[in-house]
Design a protein around this motif. Structure first.
Motif, PDB file in Angstrom:
ATOM      1  N   GLY A  98      -3.742   0.807  -7.665  1.00  0.00           N
ATOM      2  CA  GLY A  98      -3.793   1.650  -6.478  1.00  0.00           C
ATOM      3  C   GLY A  98      -3.056   1.057  -5.298  1.00  0.00           C
ATOM      4  O   GLY A  98      -3.039  -0.166  -5.103  1.00  0.00           O
ATOM      5  N   ARG A  99      -2.456   1.921  -4.516  1.00  0.00           N
ATOM      6  CA  ARG A  99      -1.728   1.498  -3.322  1.00  0.00           C
ATOM      7  C   ARG A  99      -2.336   2.205  -2.120  1.00  0.00           C
ATOM      8  O   ARG A  99      -2.599   3.403  -2.157  1.00  0.00           O
ATOM      9  CB  ARG A  99      -0.235   1.853  -3.464  1.00  0.00           C
ATOM     10  N   LYS A 100      -2.583   1.451  -1.044  1.00  0.00           N
ATOM     11  CA  LYS A 100      -3.173   2.035   0.153  1.00  0.00           C
ATOM     12  C   LYS A 100      -2.230   1.867   1.337  1.00  0.00           C
ATOM     13  O   LYS A 100      -1.224   1.148   1.262  1.00  0.00           O
ATOM     14  CB  LYS A 100      -4.514   1.370   0.457  1.00  0.00           C
ATOM     15  N   LEU A 101      -2.566   2.520   2.432  1.00  0.00           N
ATOM     16  CA  LEU A 101      -1.750   2.416   3.634  1.00  0.00           C
ATOM     17  C   LEU A 101      -2.132   1.181   4.432  1.00  0.00           C
ATOM     18  O   LEU A 101      -3.302   0.795   4.486  1.00  0.00           O
ATOM     19  CB  LEU A 101      -1.927   3.666   4.500  1.00  0.00           C
ATOM     20  N   GLU A 102      -1.139   0.543   5.045  1.00  0.00           N
ATOM     21  CA  GLU A 102      -1.380  -0.641   5.857  1.00  0.00           C
ATOM     22  C   GLU A 102      -2.341  -0.328   6.998  1.00  0.00           C
ATOM     23  O   GLU A 102      -2.276   0.737   7.607  1.00  0.00           O
ATOM     24  CB  GLU A 102      -0.069  -1.158   6.447  1.00  0.00           C
ATOM     25  N   ALA A 103      -3.209  -1.273   7.265  1.00  0.00           N
ATOM     26  CA  ALA A 103      -4.144  -1.117   8.379  1.00  0.00           C
ATOM     27  C   ALA A 103      -3.503  -1.617   9.675  1.00  0.00           C
ATOM     28  O   ALA A 103      -2.619  -2.482   9.667  1.00  0.00           O
ATOM     29  CB  ALA A 103      -5.424  -1.894   8.087  1.00  0.00           C
ATOM     30  N   GLU A 104      -3.977  -1.066  10.782  1.00  0.00           N
ATOM     31  CA  GLU A 104      -3.590  -1.536  12.115  1.00  0.00           C
ATOM     32  C   GLU A 104      -2.084  -1.467  12.350  1.00  0.00           C
ATOM     33  O   GLU A 104      -1.492  -2.356  12.962  1.00  0.00           O
ATOM     34  CB  GLU A 104      -4.104  -2.971  12.345  1.00  0.00           C
ATOM     35  N   LYS A 105      -1.455  -0.441  11.817  1.00  0.00           N
ATOM     36  CA  LYS A 105      -0.025  -0.229  12.063  1.00  0.00           C
ATOM     37  C   LYS A 105       0.177   1.160  12.659  1.00  0.00           C
ATOM     38  O   LYS A 105      -0.492   2.131  12.273  1.00  0.00           O
ATOM     39  CB  LYS A 105       0.767  -0.345  10.745  1.00  0.00           C
ATOM     40  N   GLU A 106       1.103   1.263  13.615  1.00  0.00           N
ATOM     41  CA  GLU A 106       1.364   2.561  14.239  1.00  0.00           C
ATOM     42  C   GLU A 106       1.908   3.547  13.208  1.00  0.00           C
ATOM     43  O   GLU A 106       1.540   4.722  13.177  1.00  0.00           O
ATOM     44  CB  GLU A 106       2.350   2.386  15.392  1.00  0.00           C
ATOM     45  N   SER A 113      -2.513  -4.745  -2.648  1.00  0.00           N
ATOM     46  CA  SER A 113      -3.107  -6.011  -2.225  1.00  0.00           C
ATOM     47  C   SER A 113      -2.655  -7.160  -3.120  1.00  0.00           C
ATOM     48  O   SER A 113      -2.347  -6.977  -4.299  1.00  0.00           O
ATOM     49  CB  SER A 113      -4.640  -5.911  -2.263  1.00  0.00           C
ATOM     50  N   THR A 114      -2.622  -8.368  -2.544  1.00  0.00           N
ATOM     51  CA  THR A 114      -2.243  -9.538  -3.331  1.00  0.00           C
ATOM     52  C   THR A 114      -3.262  -9.804  -4.437  1.00  0.00           C
ATOM     53  O   THR A 114      -2.899 -10.284  -5.510  1.00  0.00           O
ATOM     54  CB  THR A 114      -2.132 -10.782  -2.419  1.00  0.00           C
ATOM     55  N   SER A 115      -4.534  -9.484  -4.197  1.00  0.00           N
ATOM     56  CA  SER A 115      -5.554  -9.677  -5.238  1.00  0.00           C
ATOM     57  C   SER A 115      -5.294  -8.764  -6.430  1.00  0.00           C
ATOM     58  O   SER A 115      -5.476  -9.157  -7.588  1.00  0.00           O
ATOM     59  CB  SER A 115      -6.950  -9.419  -4.672  1.00  0.00           C
ATOM     60  N   ASP A 116      -4.870  -7.520  -6.163  1.00  0.00           N
ATOM     61  CA  ASP A 116      -4.561  -6.603  -7.253  1.00  0.00           C
ATOM     62  C   ASP A 116      -3.333  -7.071  -8.026  1.00  0.00           C
ATOM     63  O   ASP A 116      -3.266  -6.942  -9.253  1.00  0.00           O
ATOM     64  CB  ASP A 116      -4.330  -5.192  -6.715  1.00  0.00           C
TER      65      ASP A 116
END
Length: 283
Positions: A98-106, A113-116
């Motif tokens: 899974g891929r998610k959107l970056e947090a705290e970015k305009e 994630s590196t863990s994934d």
């Protein structure tokens, strides 16, 4: 069931062009390679099963017409029985992350994630050790993934994929829930499992199971931590416990929860353990 050698050769020589005939020879040899490996795995698994029931190697060897030295070779060479856990087919194991959107970015962009990524890399090495190949793909937002495929492993939390969230409803024993934070619940015991990471401890808890495909024609393996580290924890568990897990569940549907701890500096998983029973979803 036996292979019709004349039919296979004819399918190769019937091609009009030499290049096409050569290609078909390669394809046929590749099929034979995988068939040989899979039959060797089945034979080894059956022999190990008889030994676990109290039969000796010499006794089994006499019954099937093999010497004791040949019996020893069969038990130490060829694919391990647990290879079938991932689907011992000619096709590669497909790991969808899974891929998610970056947090705290305009203008947030999609990230993995590196863990994934660590989980995939260790899983890739594990299946290679079992004589299987693997491919990697990314599940893009909003979490749509083609689940009706053989050899599929999905690493994606339900918060990233409504489709996965629906499939998880097939498990009436274990599942995700959310109040102030995401957590896991055991509906059999009523126990709630919260991630150590939410209390600033270097650890996580993950769901691990084999779930039904939407088409009803098979299953896929599913891994999801409350946080990203949980997925890597499941792979750590598989690296160390796959033979015993396979003996217990084979290729049947199941689910369980895995707890892990990681190094707070390197983020490397240092330990993992199963914290619930292995719930079987089939008789």
């Amino acid at each position: 069931m036996f292979i019709d050698i004349d039919e296979v050769v004819a399918s190769v020589t019937d091609a009009a062009e030499p290049i096409e005939r050569i290609k078909r020879v390669g394809e046929a040899l590749n099929e034979v390679k995988h068939l040989t490996a899979e039959l060797g795995r089945v034979r080894r698994e059956e022999i190990e099963g008889l030994i676990s029931e109290g039969r000796s190697q010499n006794e089994i060897g006499r019954l099937i017409g093999l010497t004791s030295s040949r019996m020893s070779q069969l038990l130490t060479s060829g694919p391990a029985p647990e290879r079938a856990f991932f689907g011992a087919k000619a096709k590669p194991v497909i790991v969808a992350v899974g891929r998610k959107l970056e947090a705290e970015k305009e203008k947030p962009g999609p990230v993995v994630s590196t863990s994934d990524l660590e989980a995939y890399d260790k899983l890739r090495r594990l299946v290679e050790d079992l004589g299987l190949s693997s491919t990697y793909e990314v599940i893009k937002p909003p979490g749509l993934v083609h689940l009706n495929r053989e050899g599929l492993v999905v690493i994606c939390g339900p918060r990233l994929s409504p489709l996965i969230q629906q499939v998880l409803e097939a498990d009436d024993r274990l599942g995700f829930a959310k109040d102030d934070a995401w957590h896991l619940v055991d509906r059999e015991t009523g126990e709630t499992y919260r991630s150590p990471e939410d209390s600033d401890e270097p650890g996580d808890i993950a769901y691990f199971g084999r779930l039904p495909r939407p088409d009803g024609k098979g299953t896929f393996l599913y891994i999801a931590g409350i946080h990203a580290a949980g997925a890597a924890g499941v792979v750590h568990y598989l690296v160390n416990e796959l033979p015993s897990l396979y003996r217990e569940v084979r290729t049947r549907r199941f689910s369980t929860l895995i707890s892990c701890r990681y190094d707070p500096v390197t983020q490397e998983i240092v330990s993992s353990e199963r914290i619930t029973p292995i719930y079987r979803h089939e008789v």
